[in-house]
Scaffold this motif. Sequence first.
Motif, PDB file in Angstrom:
ATOM      1  N   ALA A  21       0.837  -1.191   0.000  1.00 26.41           N
ATOM      2  CA  ALA A  21       0.000   0.000   0.000  1.00 26.41           C
ATOM      3  C   ALA A  21       0.877   1.247   0.000  1.00 26.41           C
ATOM      4  N   ASP A  22       0.305   2.344  -0.434  1.00 27.36           N
ATOM      5  CA  ASP A  22       1.015   3.615  -0.498  1.00 27.36           C
ATOM      6  C   ASP A  22       1.447   4.042   0.901  1.00 27.36           C
ATOM      7  N   ASN A  23       2.756   4.180   1.093  1.00 30.19           N
ATOM      8  CA  ASN A  23       3.313   4.613   2.369  1.00 30.19           C
ATOM      9  C   ASN A  23       4.517   5.497   2.079  1.00 30.19           C
ATOM     10  N   GLY A  24       4.324   6.499   1.218  1.00 28.69           N
ATOM     11  CA  GLY A  24       5.424   7.368   0.812  1.00 28.69           C
ATOM     12  C   GLY A  24       6.042   8.082   2.003  1.00 28.69           C
ATOM     13  N   GLY A  53       3.542   4.322  -3.796  1.00 30.73           N
ATOM     14  CA  GLY A  53       2.628   3.304  -4.325  1.00 30.73           C
ATOM     15  C   GLY A  53       1.541   3.881  -5.187  1.00 30.73           C
ATOM     16  N   GLY A  54       1.466   5.205  -5.268  1.00 28.64           N
ATOM     17  CA  GLY A  54       0.438   5.824  -6.097  1.00 28.64           C
ATOM     18  C   GLY A  54       0.886   5.898  -7.542  1.00 28.64           C
ATOM     19  N   THR A  55       0.116   6.596  -8.343  1.00 27.75           N
ATOM     20  CA  THR A  55       0.456   6.701  -9.762  1.00 27.75           C
ATOM     21  C   THR A  55       1.386   7.870 -10.040  1.00 27.75           C
ATOM     22  N   THR A  56       1.249   8.952  -9.287  1.00 24.88           N
ATOM     23  CA  THR A  56       2.128  10.115  -9.459  1.00 24.88           C
ATOM     24  C   THR A  56       2.557  10.645  -8.099  1.00 24.88           C
ATOM     25  N   PHE A  57       3.659  11.400  -8.099  1.00 26.29           N
ATOM     26  CA  PHE A  57       4.118  12.035  -6.869  1.00 26.29           C
ATOM     27  C   PHE A  57       4.817  13.343  -7.231  1.00 26.29           C
ATOM     28  N   GLU A  58       5.010  14.188  -6.218  1.00 25.64           N
ATOM     29  CA  GLU A  58       5.720  15.453  -6.383  1.00 25.64           C
ATOM     30  C   GLU A  58       6.400  15.787  -5.065  1.00 25.64           C
ATOM     31  N   LEU A 141       6.174  15.668   0.464  1.00 27.10           N
ATOM     32  CA  LEU A 141       5.958  14.636  -0.539  1.00 27.10           C
ATOM     33  C   LEU A 141       4.459  14.493  -0.735  1.00 27.10           C
ATOM     34  N   SER A 142       4.012  14.723  -1.967  1.00 26.32           N
ATOM     35  CA  SER A 142       2.600  14.538  -2.306  1.00 26.32           C
ATOM     36  C   SER A 142       2.487  13.339  -3.230  1.00 26.32           C
ATOM     37  N   VAL A 143       1.594  12.424  -2.905  1.00 23.61           N
ATOM     38  CA  VAL A 143       1.344  11.244  -3.723  1.00 23.61           C
ATOM     39  C   VAL A 143      -0.104  11.314  -4.182  1.00 23.61           C
ATOM     40  N   ASP A 144      -0.303  11.272  -5.491  1.00 24.25           N
ATOM     41  CA  ASP A 144      -1.641  11.380  -6.073  1.00 24.25           C
ATOM     42  C   ASP A 144      -2.390  12.595  -5.518  1.00 24.25           C
ATOM     43  N   THR A 147      -0.950  14.987   0.495  1.00 19.61           N
ATOM     44  CA  THR A 147       0.289  14.996   1.264  1.00 19.61           C
ATOM     45  C   THR A 147       0.503  13.637   1.919  1.00 19.61           C
ATOM     46  N   ALA A 148       1.660  13.029   1.613  1.00 17.78           N
ATOM     47  CA  ALA A 148       2.004  11.725   2.183  1.00 17.78           C
ATOM     48  C   ALA A 148       3.010  11.860   3.316  1.00 17.78           C
ATOM     49  N   ALA A 149       3.936  12.845   3.211  1.00 19.47           N
ATOM     50  CA  ALA A 149       4.959  13.014   4.229  1.00 19.47           C
ATOM     51  C   ALA A 149       5.503  14.431   4.175  1.00 19.47           C
TER      52      ALA A 149
END
Length: 156
Positions: A21-24, A53-58, A141-144, A147-149
């Motif tokens: 699973a997404d855990n950026g 784990g997502g499709t895009t990140f920034e 860190l943004s995933v899809d 904000t992931a982290a």
Amino acid sequence: MLGTLAGALAVAALAAAPAYADNGHFVTGGGNAAACTDTGTRFECAGKVAGLGGTTFEITATATGTAKVECVNPAGIRVKGQDTEVEVTATSARQQTPHNGQYTFALTSKPAAVPAVPACPNPLWTAKVLDVTFTTATLTLSVDNATAAETTVDVG
């Protein structure tokens, strides 16, 4: 009894399976930990993110600092301007998630800019940033698009 045992084994197998699973997150410690440096009117940050784990990140880095300003009047005379707080940003832009879920980044901000007012006597003067002393940077860190982290690092 056999059904209960099979169910228990299935639950145990799922618990032992790696999490996909997404855990950026930003890698901490070692040579891959996020670090930022002050390069005059810009800053640079480098490091590694994992668990994508997502499709895009920034990745976005925002640093605040104090700008040393020079003011130039319409006649071309230069004088010391008022030190001004600035906020400068760097970004990786949106990236496709790599297959291994890890990405090593290196970001460079645009040069700091300040408006003529309040750094200079009036709007007819031109403000020129000579140097910026950055203290900390916040990396996000943004995933899809979520904000992931987030982490804050000293700018050295």
